[in-house]
Design an enzyme around this catalytic site. Structure first.
Site, PDB file in Angstrom:
ATOM      1  N   LYS A 189      17.291  61.665  81.700  1.00 54.58           N
ATOM      2  CA  LYS A 189      18.227  62.800  81.669  1.00 54.58           C
ATOM      3  C   LYS A 189      17.798  63.878  82.685  1.00 54.58           C
ATOM      4  O   LYS A 189      16.642  63.886  83.131  1.00 54.58           O
ATOM      5  CB  LYS A 189      18.269  63.398  80.263  1.00 54.58           C
ATOM      6  CG  LYS A 189      16.929  63.946  79.774  1.00 54.58           C
ATOM      7  CD  LYS A 189      16.944  64.220  78.277  1.00 54.58           C
ATOM      8  CE  LYS A 189      15.611  64.761  77.791  1.00 54.58           C
ATOM      9  NZ  LYS A 189      15.517  64.799  76.329  1.00 54.58           N
TER      10      LYS A 189
ATOM     11  N   TYR B  50      10.980  92.233  98.072  1.00 52.02           N
ATOM     12  CA  TYR B  50      11.927  93.117  97.382  1.00 52.02           C
ATOM     13  C   TYR B  50      11.215  94.064  96.422  1.00 52.02           C
ATOM     14  O   TYR B  50      10.249  93.680  95.764  1.00 52.02           O
ATOM     15  CB  TYR B  50      12.939  92.287  96.587  1.00 52.02           C
ATOM     16  CG  TYR B  50      13.978  91.608  97.439  1.00 52.02           C
ATOM     17  CD1 TYR B  50      14.732  92.318  98.372  1.00 52.02           C
ATOM     18  CD2 TYR B  50      14.220  90.246  97.293  1.00 52.02           C
ATOM     19  CE1 TYR B  50      15.703  91.682  99.138  1.00 52.02           C
ATOM     20  CE2 TYR B  50      15.190  89.600  98.053  1.00 52.02           C
ATOM     21  CZ  TYR B  50      15.933  90.320  98.965  1.00 52.02           C
ATOM     22  OH  TYR B  50      16.883  89.699  99.720  1.00 52.02           O
TER      23      TYR B  50
HETATM   24  C1  PLP Z   1      14.304  64.205  75.890  1.00 59.11           C
HETATM   25  C2  PLP Z   1      14.202  63.344  74.692  1.00 59.11           C
HETATM   26  C3  PLP Z   1      13.195  62.361  74.603  1.00 59.11           C
HETATM   27  C4  PLP Z   1      12.058  62.240  75.584  1.00 59.11           C
HETATM   28  O1  PLP Z   1      11.006  63.085  75.182  1.00 59.11           O
HETATM   29  P1  PLP Z   1       9.635  63.179  76.023  1.00 59.11           P
HETATM   30  O2  PLP Z   1       8.833  64.175  75.277  1.00 59.11           O
HETATM   31  O3  PLP Z   1      10.007  63.647  77.387  1.00 59.11           O
HETATM   32  O4  PLP Z   1       9.046  61.813  76.034  1.00 59.11           O
HETATM   33  C5  PLP Z   1      13.257  61.489  73.531  1.00 59.11           C
HETATM   34  N1  PLP Z   1      14.226  61.599  72.589  1.00 59.11           N
HETATM   35  C6  PLP Z   1      15.167  62.561  72.624  1.00 59.11           C
HETATM   36  C7  PLP Z   1      16.194  62.632  71.539  1.00 59.11           C
HETATM   37  C8  PLP Z   1      15.184  63.465  73.669  1.00 59.11           C
HETATM   38  O5  PLP Z   1      16.115  64.440  73.700  1.00 59.11           O
END
Ligand code: PLP
Length: 368
Positions: free
Chosen positions: A37, A263
């Site tokens: 993701k 800035y």
């Molecule tokens: C993002 C996510 C993961 C991955 O978690 P990590 O800590 O990056 O391994 C797993 N399950 C769900 C439901 C998530 O939203």
């Protein structure tokens, strides 16, 4: 070759190392869902997914439907779980053969209607339980509802049952995590017993893979570990950062004592100093929280602290004690200065720093 612009290098050998390190902790039967993701945690979801598919993952996960559609357009045919199914995305999910997480009676009813309208039978869906995060998922009071509804929904087939842990990286929350694991088993048993088949179960994110082997079930979902961070110093030592953020010095100013930089005149030179301007700013994902000495770059291997406020497209670092010139490379995070170390200084986590790197920064695949 030194870079001549801002680039995010994605090291596929480091990814391979991390995948092998993670899977070495799993039994042979445990399958891996690669979480890609948010552009593969800010890297390159397509390149990462392709590599991990070669390495043998069984599933890919994204947060939103469009992320899955982008993977399909790139030719990825593996099953893709959409973790956060929104009602407006249900048609698109089916059109792209993505598999939705179903977390409430509303989304179940809506997805079922859409699947029927599209003449689907046994369309794979993933039932998500809330075991304590209180973010998404069916609670235990909804078990009778699921037991009643699911067997009648011929358009759908429950491909998996899953839940998400709250604090799998935190040993002081072990009792809560154990409770979540127990809750998940009870809920999964409750749904499984009314189904004609046995859906897969999964509950572990990266930290749980290492800390709770009893929660591996049929599959684990790993994100951050694949990218080289493990939510503990010990794991960070063993994993290799996949992403390296580099840029270039575009100009150097010699400033006198009392002159200010950037800035709002947030930085005042204490004496004669050399200030280098770099081609990265908050629009590239370097939060203003890294300004005023919180963050630093490595130039010729030497730390150069950020001076003053981070601008939108640039920032300035102090290179008084570094033998460098315009055109030289400057590294923000990577193996020499891990995103875990930097993010801690800004009171955040590597997840946030990595995913913040904006699409303006060119991604370059190395060690393919
Ligand atoms: C993002 C996510 C993961 C991955 O978690 P990590 O800590 O990056 O391994 C797993 N399950 C769900 C439901 C998530 O939203």
């Amino acid at each position: 070759m030194q870079t001549q612009q801002s680039v995010l290098e994605i090291d596929l050998q480091a990814l391979t190392h991390n995948y092998k390190f993670i899977t070495a902790t799993l039994s042979e039967e445990t399958k891996v869902m690669a979480v890609v993701k948010a552009f593969g945690y800010g890297s390159d979801a397509i390149a990462v997914a392709r590599k991990l598919i070669d390495l043998g993952v069984s599933y890919v996960a994204v947060a939103y439907a469009d992320e899955g559609i982008a993977l399909r357009k790139a030719g990825i045919t593996l099953p893709i779980l959409v973790l956060h199914t929104l009602p407006i995305h249900c048609e698109r999910i089916i059109d792209a053969c993505l598999e939705p997480a179903i977390y409430s009676s509303d989304i179940l009813a809506h997805f079922h209607t859409v699947a029927q309208k599209k003449k689907q039978t046994d369309y794979p869906v993933h039932i998500k339980f809330n075991t304590g995060l209180n973010r998404l998922g069916f609670g235990k009071e909804e078990l009778p509802y699921l037991q009643e509804k699911l067997p009648r929904m011929n358009a759908l087939k429950v491909a998996s049952l899953f839940s998400h842990l709250v604090a799998s990286e935190d040993p002081s929350e072990a009792a809560f995590t154990q409770h979540q694991i127990k809750q998940f088993k009870e809920l999964a048993d409750g749904v499984e017993k009314i189904l004609p088949h046995r859906p897969w179960r999964h509950q572990s994110n990266t930290s749980a893979i290492f800390n709770y082997p009893e929660a591996h079930f049929d599959m684990v979902r790993t994100g951050i570990g694949l990218y080289g961070y493990g939510n503990s110093d010990a794991l960070n030592q063993k994993l290799r950062p996949v992403a390296t953020l580099k840029t270039v010095i575009t100009q150097i100013h010699e400033v006198a004592a009392g002159e200010t930089v950037g800035y709002n005149r947030a930085y005042t030179a204490a004496g004669p100093e050399r200030i280098a301007t770099l081609a990265l700013g908050h629009a590239d994902g370097i939060s203003r929280a890294y300004g005023n000495g919180v963050g630093q770059f490595l130039i010729q291997g030497t730390p150069a602290p950020i001076v003053g406020n981070v601008c939108m497209d640039m920032l300035m670092v102090n290179v008084t004690n570094i033998d460098c010139k315009a055109g030289d490379e400057a590294i923000f995070f990577g193996s020499e200065q891990p995103a875990a170390t930097l993010s801690k200084r800004a009171h955040t986590i590597p997840y946030e720093l990595l995913t913040a790197i904006s699409q303006r920064v060119t991604r370059v695949i190395v060690n393919a």
